[in-house]
Design an enzyme around this catalytic site. Sequence first.
Site, PDB file in Angstrom:
ATOM      1  NE  ARG A 189       0.433  -1.169   5.399  1.00  0.00           N
ATOM      2  CZ  ARG A 189       1.732  -1.016   5.174  1.00  0.00           C
ATOM      3  NH1 ARG A 189       2.414  -0.079   5.804  1.00  0.00           N
ATOM      4  NH2 ARG A 189       2.357  -1.821   4.328  1.00  0.00           N
ATOM      5  CB  ILE A 205      -1.786 -12.571   0.796  1.00  0.00           C
ATOM      6  CG1 ILE A 205      -2.300 -13.804   0.037  1.00  0.00           C
ATOM      7  CG2 ILE A 205      -0.256 -12.533   0.778  1.00  0.00           C
ATOM      8  CD1 ILE A 205      -2.062 -13.764  -1.470  1.00  0.00           C
ATOM      9  NE  ARG A 206       3.049  -9.445   3.067  1.00  0.00           N
ATOM     10  CZ  ARG A 206       3.230  -8.147   2.808  1.00  0.00           C
ATOM     11  NH1 ARG A 206       3.377  -7.299   3.797  1.00  0.00           N
ATOM     12  NH2 ARG A 206       3.278  -7.719   1.576  1.00  0.00           N
ATOM     13  CG  HIS A 215      -5.438 -11.099  -2.567  1.00  0.00           C
ATOM     14  ND1 HIS A 215      -4.795 -10.192  -3.374  1.00  0.00           N
ATOM     15  CD2 HIS A 215      -4.899 -10.960  -1.343  1.00  0.00           C
ATOM     16  CE1 HIS A 215      -3.895  -9.535  -2.670  1.00  0.00           C
ATOM     17  NE2 HIS A 215      -3.930  -9.982  -1.433  1.00  0.00           N
ATOM     18  CB  SER A 239      -0.964  -0.005   1.188  1.00  0.00           C
ATOM     19  OG  SER A 239      -0.287  -0.279   2.381  1.00  0.00           O
ATOM     20  CB  CYS A 255      -5.279  -7.003  -0.319  1.00  0.00           C
ATOM     21  SG  CYS A 255      -4.218  -7.567   1.019  1.00  0.00           S
ATOM     22  CD  GLU A 297      -6.692 -10.488  -6.555  1.00  0.00           C
ATOM     23  OE1 GLU A 297      -7.755 -10.344  -5.921  1.00  0.00           O
ATOM     24  OE2 GLU A 297      -5.564 -10.241  -6.063  1.00  0.00           O
TER      25      GLU A 297
HETATM   26  N1  GLN Z   1       0.363  -6.020   3.726  1.00  0.00           N
HETATM   27  C1  GLN Z   1       0.184  -5.248   2.526  1.00  0.00           C
HETATM   28  C2  GLN Z   1       0.094  -3.760   2.846  1.00  0.00           C
HETATM   29  O1  GLN Z   1      -0.065  -3.410   3.967  1.00  0.00           O
HETATM   30  C3  GLN Z   1      -1.055  -5.689   1.782  1.00  0.00           C
HETATM   31  C4  GLN Z   1      -0.887  -7.114   1.318  1.00  0.00           C
HETATM   32  C5  GLN Z   1      -1.597  -7.448   0.058  1.00  0.00           C
HETATM   33  O2  GLN Z   1      -2.077  -6.593  -0.702  1.00  0.00           O
HETATM   34  N2  GLN Z   1      -1.651  -8.727  -0.198  1.00  0.00           N
HETATM   35  O3  GLN Z   1       0.203  -2.955   1.969  1.00  0.00           O
END
Ligand code: GLN
Length: 196
Positions: free
Chosen positions: A113, A141-142, A176, A56, A86, A178
């Site tokens: 985040r 994912i994170r 996600h 981001s 995300c 996609e």
């Molecule tokens: N952890 C990422 C962020 O804070 C986002 C992760 C993602 O888009 N898969 O920007």
Amino acid sequence: MTLTAGVVGVQGNVAEHAAAIERAASDHGEDVVVHEIRQSGVVPDCDLLALPGGESTTISRLLHTEGIAPEIRDHVAADKPLLATCAGLIVASSDARDDRVEELGLLDVTVERNAFGRQADSFEAPLEVAGLEAPFPAVFIRAPAIDAVGGATVLAEWDDRPVAVRDGPVLATAFHPELTPDSRLHRLAFFRGSSD
Ligand code: GLN
């Protein structure tokens, strides 16, 4: 009429979003041309937009230096659909609580985040989503979590935290959509009024 779609491609999952948009449009009986957006001047021609995941801090910086940020704001102000996923959700939010992220303020939410911690920083979960009949296979994912929801409507929660919201023409997910062959979320984002 052929729809024009844009996937913001300054960083992140561009090809996957483009394929999901094509599937969702075809399920809905629409023709679509998808453009990858790396510079200003393309967004104004788009009927619908996806703002993918990635990092981001990087995405928000590039959107501003490339002059794409104000175009995305105009797109949403014109009530055209935007799907933010995300890192895209973090960038689209009104408060990412991180000085390195320059939010677009398109979505009345505060985000945290990397909210789901290190151990479970990547997982898939069957998610109940308002507007979808069967659970959606959500890949995290994170992922961020949504902490405070202002004017936005919560569509899904995981671990008691909102992970999908809608605010007017903007649909945003912490996961996600996609990355699975299931394009129902893209359909929900872009073809409002359709149900399945
Ligand atoms: N952890 C990422 C962020 O804070 C986002 C992760 C993602 O888009 N898969 O920007």
